[in-house]
Design a protein around this motif. Structure first.
Motif, PDB file in Angstrom:
ATOM      1  N   ASN A 138      16.364 -25.123  -4.259  1.00 51.92           N
ATOM      2  CA  ASN A 138      16.912 -25.272  -5.602  1.00 51.92           C
ATOM      3  C   ASN A 138      16.769 -26.685  -6.143  1.00 51.92           C
ATOM      4  O   ASN A 138      17.028 -26.919  -7.312  1.00 51.92           O
ATOM      5  CB  ASN A 138      18.387 -24.858  -5.614  1.00 51.92           C
ATOM      6  N   LEU A 139      16.369 -27.627  -5.272  1.00 52.36           N
ATOM      7  CA  LEU A 139      16.234 -29.024  -5.700  1.00 52.36           C
ATOM      8  C   LEU A 139      14.840 -29.540  -5.350  1.00 52.36           C
ATOM      9  O   LEU A 139      14.666 -30.330  -4.422  1.00 52.36           O
ATOM     10  CB  LEU A 139      17.301 -29.891  -5.029  1.00 52.36           C
ATOM     11  N   PRO A 140      13.815 -29.136  -6.096  1.00 49.39           N
ATOM     12  CA  PRO A 140      12.463 -29.600  -5.772  1.00 49.39           C
ATOM     13  C   PRO A 140      12.305 -31.106  -5.954  1.00 49.39           C
ATOM     14  O   PRO A 140      11.380 -31.688  -5.394  1.00 49.39           O
ATOM     15  CB  PRO A 140      11.576 -28.816  -6.744  1.00 49.39           C
ATOM     16  N   GLY A 141      13.190 -31.732  -6.677  1.00 50.49           N
ATOM     17  CA  GLY A 141      13.139 -33.183  -6.818  1.00 50.49           C
ATOM     18  C   GLY A 141      13.416 -33.904  -5.509  1.00 50.49           C
ATOM     19  O   GLY A 141      13.098 -35.086  -5.353  1.00 50.49           O
ATOM     20  N   TYR A 168       6.209 -27.623  -0.947  1.00 56.26           N
ATOM     21  CA  TYR A 168       6.059 -26.625  -2.007  1.00 56.26           C
ATOM     22  C   TYR A 168       5.574 -25.275  -1.477  1.00 56.26           C
ATOM     23  O   TYR A 168       5.477 -24.316  -2.243  1.00 56.26           O
ATOM     24  CB  TYR A 168       5.094 -27.135  -3.087  1.00 56.26           C
ATOM     25  N   ASN A 169       5.275 -25.181  -0.189  1.00 62.07           N
ATOM     26  CA  ASN A 169       4.825 -23.902   0.356  1.00 62.07           C
ATOM     27  C   ASN A 169       5.926 -22.845   0.197  1.00 62.07           C
ATOM     28  O   ASN A 169       7.079 -23.079   0.554  1.00 62.07           O
ATOM     29  CB  ASN A 169       4.448 -24.053   1.836  1.00 62.07           C
ATOM     30  N   LEU A 224       3.470 -28.249 -12.050  1.00 62.63           N
ATOM     31  CA  LEU A 224       3.871 -28.038 -10.655  1.00 62.63           C
ATOM     32  C   LEU A 224       2.879 -28.703  -9.694  1.00 62.63           C
ATOM     33  O   LEU A 224       3.284 -29.329  -8.703  1.00 62.63           O
ATOM     34  CB  LEU A 224       3.996 -26.548 -10.352  1.00 62.63           C
ATOM     35  N   ILE A 225       1.596 -28.585  -9.978  1.00 57.57           N
ATOM     36  CA  ILE A 225       0.588 -29.229  -9.128  1.00 57.57           C
ATOM     37  C   ILE A 225       0.735 -30.747  -9.188  1.00 57.57           C
ATOM     38  O   ILE A 225       0.695 -31.434  -8.164  1.00 57.57           O
ATOM     39  CB  ILE A 225      -0.830 -28.783  -9.551  1.00 57.57           C
ATOM     40  N   GLU A 226       0.935 -31.282 -10.378  1.00 51.71           N
ATOM     41  CA  GLU A 226       1.092 -32.733 -10.516  1.00 51.71           C
ATOM     42  C   GLU A 226       2.340 -33.227  -9.786  1.00 51.71           C
ATOM     43  O   GLU A 226       2.338 -34.312  -9.215  1.00 51.71           O
ATOM     44  CB  GLU A 226       1.123 -33.129 -11.989  1.00 51.71           C
ATOM     45  N   ALA A 227       3.400 -32.449  -9.819  1.00 53.71           N
ATOM     46  CA  ALA A 227       4.615 -32.843  -9.099  1.00 53.71           C
ATOM     47  C   ALA A 227       4.369 -32.863  -7.596  1.00 53.71           C
ATOM     48  O   ALA A 227       4.894 -33.729  -6.879  1.00 53.71           O
ATOM     49  CB  ALA A 227       5.761 -31.894  -9.438  1.00 53.71           C
TER      50      ALA A 227
END
Length: 175
Positions: free
Chosen positions: A89-92, A100-101, A50-53
């Motif tokens: 729902n779509l973090p991409g 990301y907050n 998650l951090i890398e993304a």
């Protein structure tokens, strides 16, 4: 069989029972420790991914495509998070780091093999992004700065503790 021999036999049986109990306790402790380590490794892996993304994205929505020369030009503290047109729902589709907050992942399901059985583990995470002070990254800033910290917490019912990982992402511009 005399009394002495009977006492020796009872003592030997007692010693054998204690040895068997100690060995069984050792096996159970080892299995439990191995299971806990598997949960820990999976949680750390999820937090790291998650951090890398997040850090592959631009620092701020305002720095996506243009340089910012003053921290006051960055997104305000109260506006950190997803912007209009983005979906949790779509973090991409996130286009900058602070999207990301307050992002919560849907439970990531994984199967853990344990003593010949397969257990299903549900890993959930919660992410927080804050501006932090340049002098002390543990201090959350109430005004925009060139430094943002992401804090990822991963938890699952199988974990004894919540795994917390964080990193600071800084904005650099060159004139």
């Amino acid at each position: 069989m005399g009394t002495g021999q009977m006492m020796l036999t009872v003592g030997a049986m007692l010693l054998l029972a204690m040895t068997i109990l100690t060995v069984n306790r050792g096996f159970l402790t080892t299995d439990s420790s191995m299971m806990q380590n598997r949960y820990d490794i999976m949680s750390v892996s999820l937090a790291t991914s998650l951090i890398e993304a997040a850090i592959r994205l631009p620092f701020d929505n305002k720095t996506d495509g243009a340089a910012v020369t003053s921290p006051s030009s960055l997104t305000s503290v109260s506006a950190l998070g997803i912007e209009t047109g983005e979906s949790r729902n779509l973090p991409g589709d996130f286009n900058d780091f602070d999207d990301y907050n307050c992002y919560k992942t849907n439970p990531k399901i994984d199967t853990v093999s344990y003593s010949g059985t397969n257990r299903t583990a549900f890993f959930s995470s919660l992410i927080r992004v804050d501006y932090v002070s340049a002098n002390d990254p543990s201090v959350i800033s109430t005004v925009p700065t060139y430094h943002k910290r992401i804090l990822v917490k991963v938890f699952t019912p199988g974990l004894q503790d919540t795994i917390s990982m964080s990193t600071v992402y800084s904005y650099w511009y060159f004139r």
